[in-house]
Scaffold this motif. Structure first.
Motif, PDB file in Angstrom:
ATOM      1  N   PRO A   1       0.848  -1.208   0.000  1.00 48.51           N
ATOM      2  CA  PRO A   1       0.000   0.000   0.000  1.00 48.51           C
ATOM      3  C   PRO A   1       0.874   1.244   0.000  1.00 48.51           C
ATOM      4  O   PRO A   1       1.910   1.292   0.648  1.00 48.51           O
ATOM      5  N   HIS A   2       0.427   2.244  -0.714  1.00 50.35           N
ATOM      6  CA  HIS A   2       1.216   3.462  -0.903  1.00 50.35           C
ATOM      7  C   HIS A   2       0.438   4.647  -0.351  1.00 50.35           C
ATOM      8  O   HIS A   2      -0.698   4.888  -0.738  1.00 50.35           O
ATOM      9  N   ALA A   3       1.056   5.375   0.583  1.00 48.52           N
ATOM     10  CA  ALA A   3       0.408   6.549   1.175  1.00 48.52           C
ATOM     11  C   ALA A   3       1.190   7.797   0.806  1.00 48.52           C
ATOM     12  O   ALA A   3       2.417   7.829   0.907  1.00 48.52           O
ATOM     13  N   LEU A   4       0.479   8.828   0.362  1.00 51.05           N
ATOM     14  CA  LEU A   4       1.077  10.120   0.069  1.00 51.05           C
ATOM     15  C   LEU A   4       0.742  11.060   1.222  1.00 51.05           C
ATOM     16  O   LEU A   4      -0.431  11.344   1.483  1.00 51.05           O
ATOM     17  N   LEU A   5       1.743  11.531   1.947  1.00 47.88           N
ATOM     18  CA  LEU A   5       1.547  12.384   3.116  1.00 47.88           C
ATOM     19  C   LEU A   5       1.952  13.817   2.786  1.00 47.88           C
ATOM     20  O   LEU A   5       3.068  14.055   2.305  1.00 47.88           O
ATOM     21  N   ILE A   6       1.052  14.763   3.043  1.00 45.34           N
ATOM     22  CA  ILE A   6       1.306  16.169   2.728  1.00 45.34           C
ATOM     23  C   ILE A   6       1.064  17.003   3.980  1.00 45.34           C
ATOM     24  O   ILE A   6      -0.074  17.344   4.307  1.00 45.34           O
TER      25      ILE A   6
ATOM     26  N   LYS B   1      -6.913  18.137  -4.228  1.00 43.47           N
ATOM     27  CA  LYS B   1      -6.598  18.090  -5.651  1.00 43.47           C
ATOM     28  C   LYS B   1      -5.592  16.986  -5.953  1.00 43.47           C
ATOM     29  O   LYS B   1      -5.717  16.269  -6.961  1.00 43.47           O
ATOM     30  N   VAL B   2      -4.605  16.826  -5.071  1.00 44.85           N
ATOM     31  CA  VAL B   2      -3.612  15.758  -5.252  1.00 44.85           C
ATOM     32  C   VAL B   2      -4.292  14.394  -5.195  1.00 44.85           C
ATOM     33  O   VAL B   2      -4.019  13.508  -6.008  1.00 44.85           O
ATOM     34  N   ALA B   3      -5.193  14.208  -4.214  1.00 44.25           N
ATOM     35  CA  ALA B   3      -5.881  12.921  -4.064  1.00 44.25           C
ATOM     36  C   ALA B   3      -6.720  12.592  -5.300  1.00 44.25           C
ATOM     37  O   ALA B   3      -6.716  11.464  -5.798  1.00 44.25           O
ATOM     38  N   GLU B   4      -7.451  13.594  -5.805  1.00 40.54           N
ATOM     39  CA  GLU B   4      -8.281  13.372  -6.983  1.00 40.54           C
ATOM     40  C   GLU B   4      -7.420  13.094  -8.214  1.00 40.54           C
ATOM     41  O   GLU B   4      -7.751  12.237  -9.048  1.00 40.54           O
ATOM     42  N   LEU B   5      -6.319  13.790  -8.327  1.00 43.32           N
ATOM     43  CA  LEU B   5      -5.441  13.638  -9.480  1.00 43.32           C
ATOM     44  C   LEU B   5      -4.890  12.224  -9.584  1.00 43.32           C
ATOM     45  O   LEU B   5      -4.752  11.669 -10.677  1.00 43.32           O
ATOM     46  N   HIS B   6      -4.592  11.607  -8.429  1.00 48.89           N
ATOM     47  CA  HIS B   6      -3.949  10.290  -8.432  1.00 48.89           C
ATOM     48  C   HIS B   6      -4.890   9.167  -7.977  1.00 48.89           C
ATOM     49  O   HIS B   6      -4.447   8.049  -7.748  1.00 48.89           O
TER      50      HIS B   6
ATOM     51  N   ILE C   1      -6.521   8.449  -5.169  1.00 46.44           N
ATOM     52  CA  ILE C   1      -6.171   7.820  -3.897  1.00 46.44           C
ATOM     53  C   ILE C   1      -7.080   8.358  -2.800  1.00 46.44           C
ATOM     54  O   ILE C   1      -7.711   9.408  -2.952  1.00 46.44           O
ATOM     55  N   SER C   2      -7.159   7.618  -1.691  1.00 47.96           N
ATOM     56  CA  SER C   2      -8.002   8.022  -0.562  1.00 47.96           C
ATOM     57  C   SER C   2      -7.417   9.260   0.113  1.00 47.96           C
ATOM     58  O   SER C   2      -6.215   9.511   0.082  1.00 47.96           O
ATOM     59  N   LEU C   3      -8.301  10.030   0.731  1.00 44.66           N
ATOM     60  CA  LEU C   3      -7.891  11.246   1.432  1.00 44.66           C
ATOM     61  C   LEU C   3      -8.262  11.122   2.903  1.00 44.66           C
ATOM     62  O   LEU C   3      -9.406  10.790   3.242  1.00 44.66           O
ATOM     63  N   ALA C   4      -7.299  11.347   3.781  1.00 47.12           N
ATOM     64  CA  ALA C   4      -7.549  11.368   5.223  1.00 47.12           C
ATOM     65  C   ALA C   4      -7.049  12.692   5.782  1.00 47.12           C
ATOM     66  O   ALA C   4      -6.098  13.274   5.274  1.00 47.12           O
ATOM     67  N   GLY C   5      -7.724  13.182   6.822  1.00 45.56           N
ATOM     68  CA  GLY C   5      -7.286  14.400   7.484  1.00 45.56           C
ATOM     69  C   GLY C   5      -6.379  14.073   8.657  1.00 45.56           C
ATOM     70  O   GLY C   5      -6.505  13.025   9.290  1.00 45.56           O
ATOM     71  N   PHE C   6      -5.441  14.973   8.945  1.00 49.36           N
ATOM     72  CA  PHE C   6      -4.532  14.788  10.076  1.00 49.36           C
ATOM     73  C   PHE C   6      -4.387  16.117  10.799  1.00 49.36           C
ATOM     74  O   PHE C   6      -3.885  17.085  10.239  1.00 49.36           O
ATOM     75  N   HIS C   7      -4.868  16.170  12.035  1.00 48.76           N
ATOM     76  CA  HIS C   7      -4.867  17.409  12.821  1.00 48.76           C
ATOM     77  C   HIS C   7      -3.833  17.291  13.929  1.00 48.76           C
ATOM     78  O   HIS C   7      -3.839  16.326  14.696  1.00 48.76           O
ATOM     79  N   THR C   8      -2.933  18.288  14.011  1.00 44.99           N
ATOM     80  CA  THR C   8      -1.796  18.185  14.928  1.00 44.99           C
ATOM     81  C   THR C   8      -2.022  18.892  16.256  1.00 44.99           C
ATOM     82  O   THR C   8      -1.075  19.095  17.010  1.00 44.99           O
TER      83      THR C   8
END
Length: 526
Positions: free
Chosen positions: A117-122, A188-193, A195-202
């Motif tokens: 599995p591949h995750a893109l973290l931004i 936009k990145v998620a839609e472009l590729h 892939i699933s989108l998750a939120g991360f609140h710090t």
């Protein structure tokens, strides 16, 4: 253009800019508002006179000449701005987005050494967001993910430079570090590729919750329509949160603009199925439950390197954009157990010269060993405001550095307490390492964090400002003494032991943060 300034900030980063102009670069003077928030005509006249017709103004103009020369030189051939601009142009010429897209498509099609599995973290492009997301990245790696960690170009280069001994760029089999020019939205990145989108609140769930529920607070008349109460009063804004001063609302310093922005951000995030919070459910369970009725809330904190939770302080997988000073660890080894006062105010903490002097004299008067972090970026490479002879007088018990490996410091047995700005990363790290706090919040969510530390979890004490907005040397000395040498301090340390145990247990197998994280991983695997 070399023109000195009179500073009158209104909202958001203007206050930060003004602080640099007046206290760091020394190229301007501050216009002071009266008790009603007005800058009076006589104040304007006096400050103009100071700037244009006194020796003080002459010195400011001389400083401005220096900075004006720096500004003009940086855009000339070989200057840093010229170099950065050329790097940017070259990057655009090479179609960075096309290359990144092709690389990701190749990976998703299975044309790589192993299928995983591949995750893109931004992360949001700031130190307080990058580091915890890097902890999430390593955690996902341990569960079989391949990570693409996307930063802005500037932060990418700073991370590689600051972590040059850790070879972060060559972890291609685990984490691939890439960068883009700033401005591409995660959705936009998620839609472009595809892939699933998750939120991360710090931050705390509470910080997000009060923003999310603020339109309702306006409709109930608890908040005015612009979000900024006229009177500074203590108010219970949400039933599950402790009362807050009006001036301590997280958007207060940024005015209506930041209030509206927070509402828009919260509404957008609420549409995401998985919203991960780097927090501990037990710290604010009531708020988490209330918000869970509106959206998916999954506390998975503390996201701290496993080696620290296992007692190994020698290794750290952080993503600092500044290089740590490791000599302070050698200094700590020479100090007695629970004797050192650790002082650090995060990556954006700025003190004016008068406040630096009061803090220095307070640490000196406390007669205890101290480790003080003063970021060289903030202080322009020097520490302004130190009293004459201070460094000589505290040479046998003081250590001053530009940046420190905070987890390694907090986990060291010599640390007695932490004087902190109450940024959420610092607070959560302090709890996880079991170090009580002296709270000095500066802006944003730091006031909410401080309120929880002092009044809810009872693991720290507040530092109180005088009428001029300064924390005086005697206040420092008294607060340190209360925390480390009284029955009150002993009770706080006992409370800290309880929360420290909760923080460590929640990420163990069967703990709530561990369970939430495993649910998220399983969902992403499908």
């Amino acid at each position: 253009m070399g023109v000195p300034m009179l500073c009158w900030p209104y909202f958001a980063d203007q206050f930060l800019n003004s602080t640099y102009v007046v206290d760091v670069w020394k190229v301007g003077l501050r216009l002071e508002a009266n008790n009603d928030g007005l800058v009076e005509k006589e104040e304007i006249r006096k400050v103009i006179e100071r700037l244009v017709a006194t020796e003080e103004g002459r010195i400011i103009r001389e400083e401005m000449k220096k900075w004006s020369s720096t500004a003009k030189s940086t855009v000339k051939e070989g200057g840093s701005s010229s170099t950065n601009y050329k790097l940017f142009v070259n990057a655009m010429m090479k179609s960075r987005f096309v290359r990144m897209s092709a690389c990701l498509e190749k990976m998703s099609s299975g044309n790589c050494k192993t299928k995983m599995p591949h995750a893109l973290l931004i992360p949001f492009p700031a130190q307080g967001h990058i580091n915890p997301m890097m902890q999430l990245a390593w955690k996902l790696v341990s569960d079989g993910f391949f990570i693409t960690f996307l930063n802005t170009d500037v932060n990418h280069q700073r991370i590689i430079k600051a972590n040059k001994d850790k070879d972060m760029q060559n972890n291609g089999d685990k984490i691939r570090m890439i960068s883009v020019p700033g401005g591409l939205p995660p959705k936009k990145v998620a839609e472009l590729h595809h892939i699933s989108l998750a939120g991360f609140h710090t931050s705390l769930v509470s910080t997000f919750a009060i923003r999310y529920f603020s339109p309702k607070l306006v409709s109930l008349g608890i908040l005015p329509s612009d979000g900024i109460p006229e009177d500074d009063m203590v108010q219970k804004y949400l039933p599950s949160m402790p009362p807050l001063q009006s001036a301590h609302l997280p958007w207060f310093s940024g005015g209506e603009y930041l209030f509206r922005h927070g509402i828009r951000m919260a509404k957008e995030v609420a549409k995401i199925e998985w919203i991960l919070f780097n927090t501990i459910y037990e710290l604010e369970g009531g708020v988490a439950d209330d918000l869970s009725r509106e959206m998916g809330v999954f506390p998975i904190g503390p996201l701290i390197s496993p080696e620290f939770l296992n007692g190994d302080r020698k290794i750290s997988t952080t993503a600092s954009i500044w290089e740590d000073n490791m000599e302070c660890l050698e200094w700590l080894e020479k100090q007695c157990e629970q004797s050192v006062i650790y002082v650090a105010f995060g990556s954006h903490g700025i003190l004016n010269n008068q406040q630096v002097e009061e803090l220095a004299l307070g640490l000196e008067a406390a007669q205890r060993p101290f480790l003080w972090v003063v970021h060289s970026d903030v202080m322009n490479g020097t520490i302004g405001g130190l009293p004459a002879g201070f460094l000589d007088r505290v040479d046998d018990r003081g250590c001053i550095v530009s940046w420190a490996p905070q987890l390694r410091v907090l986990s060291h047995p010599s640390i007695a307490c932490f004087v902190t700005h109450c940024g959420w990363n610092s607070v959560q790290e302090s709890i996880t390492m079991g170090v009580p706090m002296l709270c000095w919040p500066h802006f944003g969510d730091q006031f909410i964090n401080s309120t929880y530390v002092v009044h809810v979890w009872k693991v720290g004490l507040p530092l109180k400002l005088n009428n001029d907005g300064l924390i005086e040397k005697e206040e420092f000395r008294r607060a340190i003494e209360r925390l480390v040498a009284t029955e009150e301090g002993r009770a706080i340390r006992e409370e800290m032991k309880k929360w420290n145990s909760i923080a460590r247990n929640t990420v163990k197998e069967g703990g709530l943060s561990s369970t939430n994280y495993n649910l998220f991983v399983k969902a992403m695997m499908k």
